[in-house]
Enzyme design. Structure first.
Site, PDB file in Angstrom:
ATOM      1  N   GLY A 143      -8.374  -6.941  -7.573  1.00 25.28           N
ATOM      2  CA  GLY A 143      -8.722  -5.644  -8.154  1.00 25.28           C
ATOM      3  C   GLY A 143      -7.475  -4.876  -8.565  1.00 25.28           C
ATOM      4  O   GLY A 143      -7.407  -4.323  -9.648  1.00 25.28           O
ATOM      5  N   GLU A 189       0.637  -2.703  -1.192  1.00 22.95           N
ATOM      6  CA  GLU A 189       1.346  -2.148  -2.344  1.00 22.95           C
ATOM      7  C   GLU A 189       2.862  -2.160  -2.238  1.00 22.95           C
ATOM      8  O   GLU A 189       3.559  -2.243  -3.242  1.00 22.95           O
ATOM      9  CB  GLU A 189       0.827  -0.723  -2.596  1.00 22.95           C
ATOM     10  CG  GLU A 189      -0.576  -0.798  -3.159  1.00 22.95           C
ATOM     11  CD  GLU A 189      -1.387   0.466  -3.011  1.00 22.95           C
ATOM     12  OE1 GLU A 189      -1.512   1.180  -3.993  1.00 22.95           O
ATOM     13  OE2 GLU A 189      -1.900   0.722  -1.903  1.00 22.95           O
TER      14      GLU A 189
END
Lengths: 328, 783
Positions: free
Chosen positions: B249, B743
């Site tokens: 995603g 991240e």
């Protein structure tokens, strides 16, 4: 994508006759270009004629050179010992193209007929003179980074053939064998097969609607044996060439006796550099010679906003390829 | 509350490189992704999207399409059922884009849905969509902030109001003006698209008119549920969102997009399960992107390389409706010991859809500017790039004056430098050759915040020795199923194959979405808390059970470790949870609890510590002088070291070596964590070297919306990578000391590559991606 019917041809004549009788039909071999374009509605065929059962196979030495059946797959041709030994630039151009999966599917005949990757051609929401003659060419002022700087026109600046194999084939004076619905065959050198866009960019080759590519024959020469295909791209694999060079040299005692030079990624068609070849022949095989020839090769280039880099990149690629072949 | 979870944290399976528990289901095809859920009577929707970027729909001719076999419905703005509220009417709309297409005849961006054709097969719907004729009255669109027609404005707030648009600390302008060393540079970032393998899909099925189930490709089932019930005007218990598996995603599935809302609205009229899957091309105009942007960074420093001022401004393109832009300035504000900082944003409205968070939104491009400029500073002052970072090492967070909850950056630098052989780097650019190629070494710092989140889990322990653990989290494919199985196994003392962890359904206890690197820490904590609920119940049973070795013990004297209860003072005396449960005659016992991540956890911890006797890990005792309740700044940190080879004639840049070392608290699974950090670095190399979507300036429409021409790295672009973690314990962030790792891996990567390119060539590349044409152009200019 639209609905279409599908037939499988057992004989060449059935295939070509079906195509002659149905203007909207298309031949399908590996389908790696065709199906993409149909999904994008760039090509809308009401019938697909599967030619995979036809006997256009085989890779063999003939008196005219190496004959490759049009239905041979890219991967099989690249791996063939004759090709790898006698025509390194052909093997390299195949192995540096696409992905392993695509090379396993894509046929040699279909490869020669690949269509441009121009983003405007591939999206029906844009005008495009190639797809929709007379509608205009946004690439002139838009995203032209991957497009051509040689042989273009105001109607179209696409690298009409974006691939690799034909760049090598055109350098080596390869000849296509075509067959039409009457069963008649003709030979067309690759140098005469592609058409420049001019004011009719929708016409890309001299292939008649009822003609099939049967085979490609590559003359066996010293330059084919001593050759290289060098490809520059945005990533290390699975990318179209920004610039590529197919070069072959025959050198005796440090002097170039004969040369074959073609460029990919820069021409409106696979770009054979006859003038550059002339600039090489009779000269010492030195970097200065190669540099001079590279400048000749790009003479007349018409760069645009985003593809101006291709002039220098193509020159450097050519010099690099020639230097490496000369040193080999 | 003591931090007993930490003390008791079992270490048998947590942290081990357990293979993915969902691996066999995925490779055998047993795992059903959202578009693969088999529902009887499913019909297929195909979207036709706008051919223009701005204007009006003059007419839509559906007559030919309607005659096609199998066609059931053709929806346009004229007949699509109206929502109870449009997103713009919803008071707190949390999704990125607040504009819902197909409400009127206006078109505001290229690729916006204009027609939805529904048929009994995908092929028939596709064919019919082709036959619908839409004619437009086109107007001249604005393509970006660079368009001469575009007007830059000060948004005051960004991220649709969630972040301030202005930051000022100290007196940055004056500090910069007075700085003996000044750098002023502008950095450009191309449009990037997330391009997960799995395209976005919605399968909507209504029961009657007021109960909806949506099988959705979302990183955030609760967020999707909220958006759907707001738009449909339904109570929460009547909208169910299910996402059992995701094929990636990277942020684009963290929001709710028009196709989902349109599919839900249409499905009610169709009366059958309706499935819509975006094509790859539609993925470029259907689920957001990282916006085109440029940053200016002014850096003031002393002559020995100490920062005095950082002044950051950013210009970016945004949509006609939303003030979304990545908050690049946050990372620039907090990474170094810089006494003054200023940041402002300028946005321009263009005919594009709203951009959206994409892996480390803000931190990724922000760190490109900061870490490139730090490299410039090091070069200008003839200081080693690593040394200049140590000279500016922030011993606390300068952006908010808080102490770090933990920070292992020095260890990351040291270990990374050692693994890479940084001491062998030639500091003079353009001096190292390998044949024809120029070789360069560069580094960059990584960091990512621990956001505040909370979530709930339910643990059901069965007397036969297995457990079902549930939480409404999602698994992007990165390993949530696996790591939560590990956490559960240790919490209950069961082998992992006796745990079934279930996620991805709004009927399960609510958990945060997989975004902002917060899911793992939150859900793991919730499971630990829920397991303790089970512990307490079983302990209570055991101390009342004559047959238990713990009979008549005080519950407070009983500890639980790896599923075994025992007397704290006499560990030999005890038994397993399962043994006690089995004897009781109950088939199972259930516990549930919520777990907190980040500042919320710390707050809870402080409050508990106040009411308790302040023993254990009270931060006040550990760090005297700290203000009560002030709390900590919470971040993970890491360092990237990179080698590149640059072909000076052809302009190609290849990454040839990579070392990443990170301090991310407790690592739940060494294998999946290593993959996450490696994937982050590869994602960053993509944005550094090749990822770019081109928007035509006249038509405001993308020209390379496919995976052949939008380049992401292939295997041949990526060398063997070394990824390591430094040991790090953080008691403040959550029950297990877990920091998110989704991240941080990308942050600082583009700068590390650009810094290596500078070291190789003496050319500073400030425009991403650093494609061969830009490299050649830079090489043509004098160094």
């Amino acid at each position: 994508m639209n609905n279409f019917s599908y037939i499988q041809a057992d004989k060449a004549k059935d295939a070509t006759a079906a195509k002659r009788d149905d203007k909207s039909a298309a031949f399908i071999a590996g389908g790696t270009t065709l199906l993409d374009l149909m999904k994008l509605s760039v090509e809308n065929h009401d019938q697909l004629i599967d030619v995979n059962m036809l006997p256009f196979r085989g890779i063999e030495s003939t008196k005219d050179g190496l004959r490759i059946g049009a239905l041979e797959r890219m991967s099989d041709v690249a791996a063939h010992p004759l090709v790898a030994r006698q025509f390194p630039m052909v093997a390299e151009s195949l192995l540096l193209a696409a992905s392993a999966q695509l090379r396993n599917m894509a046929s040699i005949g279909g490869n020669v007929l690949q269509r441009t990757r121009c983003g405007y051609f591939r999206d029906t929401a844009f005008p495009c003179n190639k797809r929709n003659p007379g509608s205009g060419c946004p690439a002139l002022t838009g995203d032209n980074r991957n497009l051509a700087i040689l042989g273009t026109s105001d109607a179209c600046i696409a690298t009409s053939y974006p691939g690799d194999l034909s760049v090598a084939l055109i350098a080596l004076d390869a000849v296509l064998t075509l067959e039409n619905a009457k069963g008649k065959q003709r030979q067309v050198p690759l140098t005469k097969f592609y058409l420049l866009p001019g004011s009719t960019p929708q016409r890309e080759t001299v292939l008649e609607p009822d003609e099939l590519i049967v085979a490609v024959t590559i003359p066996q020469t010293e330059m084919a044996r001593r050759s290289k295909y060098l490809k520059v791209r945005d990533r290390a694999s699975y990318a179209y060439a920004l610039v590529s060079a197919a070069v072959g040299l025959e050198v005796q005692g440090g002097t170039i006796k004969a040369a074959r030079v073609a460029l990919g990624g820069v021409g409106a068609q696979p770009w054979r550099c006859f003038e550059a070849e002339k600039a090489l022949v009779g000269q010492p095989a030195t970097e200065a010679t190669f540099r001079a020839a590279a400048e000749v090769a790009l003479r007349g280039a018409k760069p645009r906003e985003h593809n101006a880099f291709k002039v220098e990149m193509a020159q450097n690629t050519l010099v690099r390829a020639l230097s490496e072949v000369a040193a080999a | 509350m003591e931090i007993k979870e930490k003390e008791n944290a079992p270490t048998n399976i947590v942290g081990k490189p357990l293979n993915r528990v969902d691996g066999p289901a995925k490779v055998t095809g047993a795992a059903r992704y959202s578009a693969e859920v088999p529902l009887a009577g499913t019909v297929y929707g195909v979207l036709k999207t706008s051919a223009i970027a701005k204007g009006r729909i003059k007419s839509i001719d559906t007559s030919r399409a309607e005659k096609e076999p199998g066609v059931l419905h053709i929806f346009t703005y004229q007949n699509l059922p109206k929502p109870a509220k449009t997103p713009q009417q919803v008071e707190k709309w949390r999704a990125a884009q607040s504009y819902l297409p197909m409400q009127d005849d206006r078109v505001q961006y290229a690729g916006e849905p204009v027609v939805l054709v529904v048929a009994d097969t995908l092929e028939r719907a596709t064919q019919a969509a082709e036959l619908v004729q839409v004619s437009y009255q086109a107007e001249l669109p604005i393509d970006s902030y660079l368009d001469p027609k575009a007007e830059l404005f000060d948004p005051q707030t960004i991220q649709s109001g969630k972040q301030p648009g202005h930051t000022e600390r100290g007196n940055p302008q004056a500090a910069y003006a007075g700085a003996p060393v000044k750098l002023d540079a502008t950095y450009v970032h191309a449009i990037n698209h997330h391009n997960p393998m799995e395209p976005a899909a919605t399968l909507a099925v209504w029961e009657g008119n007021d109960r909806l189930t949506v099988y959705e490709t979302t990183q955030n089932i609760t967020g999707s549920q909220t958006a759907l019930l707001d738009v449909l005007g339904l109570p929460r218990d009547q909208v169910r969102v299910v996402t059992h598996y995701l094929g990636g995603g990277f942020g684009c599935k963290g929001s709710v997009w028009p196709h989902t809302l349109i599919t839900a609205l249409a499905a009610r009229a169709v009366g059958r399960p309706l499935k819509v899957v975006l094509t790859r091309k539609q993925m470029f105009t259907g689920v957001g992107h990282r916006e085109d942007q440029e940053q200016n960074l002014k850096l003031g420093a002393t002559t020995d390389g100490k920062l005095l001022a950082l002044v950051h401004t950013k210009k970016a393109t945004t949509s006609p409706w939303d003030n979304y832009t990545e908050s690049n300035s946050k990372v620039i504000n907090m990474l170094y010991a810089c006494p003054s900082f200023g940041a402002t944003y300028e946005l321009a409205r263009a005919n594009v859809m709203t951009s959206v968070w994409m892996r480390a939104p803000g931190e990724a491009p922000g760190s490109f500017a900061l870490e490139s400029s730090m490299d410039d500073l090091a070069h200008q002052l003839n200081i080693d790039p690593l040394e200049i970072r140590l000279r500016n090492y922030a011993d606390h967070d300068y952006s908010n004056d808080k102490p770090w909850s933990s920070k292992s950056l020095k260890q990351c630098y040291a270990r990374g430098a050692e693994l890479f052989g940084w001491d062998k780097r030639n500091p003079t650019p353009g001096q190292t050759r390998r044949g024809r190629l120029l070789v360069g070494h560069g580094m960059g710092t990584a960091t990512y915040p621990v956001h505040s989140a909370q979530g709930t889990a339910r643990v059901r322990l069965f007397a036969d020795g297995h457990a079902v653990v549930q939480s409404g989290a999602t698994d992007l494919g990165t390993g949530t199923y696996t790591v939560m199985t590990q956490v559960s196994a240790d919490a209950l003392g069961l082998p992992p194959d006796k745990i079934r962890f279930e996620l991805g359904d709004t009927r399960l206890p609510t958990a945060p979405g997989s975004g902002g690197s917060q899911a793992a820490g939150t859900v793991a904590s919730a499971i630990m808390e829920a397991a303790q609920d089970v512990w307490a119940k079983v302990v209570k049973m055991a101390v009342a059970d004559k047959k238990s070795p713990l009979y008549k013990a005080k519950p407070a004297d009983v500890k639980v470790e790896l599923g075994r209860m025992f007397l704290a003072k006499k560990p030999a005396k005890g038994e397993t949870l399962v043994a006690a449960l089995a004897r009781s005659g109950q088939t199972d016992i259930e516990g549930s609890a919520s777990g907190k991540y980040g500042a919320g956890y710390e707050k809870q911890y402080f409050e508990a510590a106040d009411s308790d006797d302040k023993k254990g890990g009270n931060p006040n005792q550990e760090k005297p002088g700290e203000k009560q309740g002030q709390g900590h700044s919470m971040h993970s940190f890491g360092a990237h070291f990179c080698e590149v080879e640059v072909d000076p004639e052809l302009g190609t840049i290849r990454v040839t070596r990579w070392v990443g070392v990170h301090g991310v608290g407790t690592v739940l699974n060494l294998k999946t964590a290593t993959s996450q950090l490696m994937g982050g670095a590869i994602f960053g190399i993509g944005s550094a070297l090749m990822e770019e979507t081109f928007r035509d300036p006249t038509y405001a429409r993308y020209t390379n919306s496919d995976l052949a021409s939008y380049h992401v790295p292939v295997n041949a672009d990526i060398p063997d990578m070394t990824i390591e973690f430094v040991p790090e314990t953080d008691p403040y962030i959550n029950a297990l000391g877990v920091k998110g790792i989704g991240e941080i891996g990308i942050v600082g990567v583009a700068a590390a590559v650009a810094n290596a390119v500078f070291n190789a060539t003496g050319r500073r590349m400030r425009s991403l991606p650093m494609t061969p044409d830009k490299m050649l152009e830079a090489l043509r200019l004098p160094a």
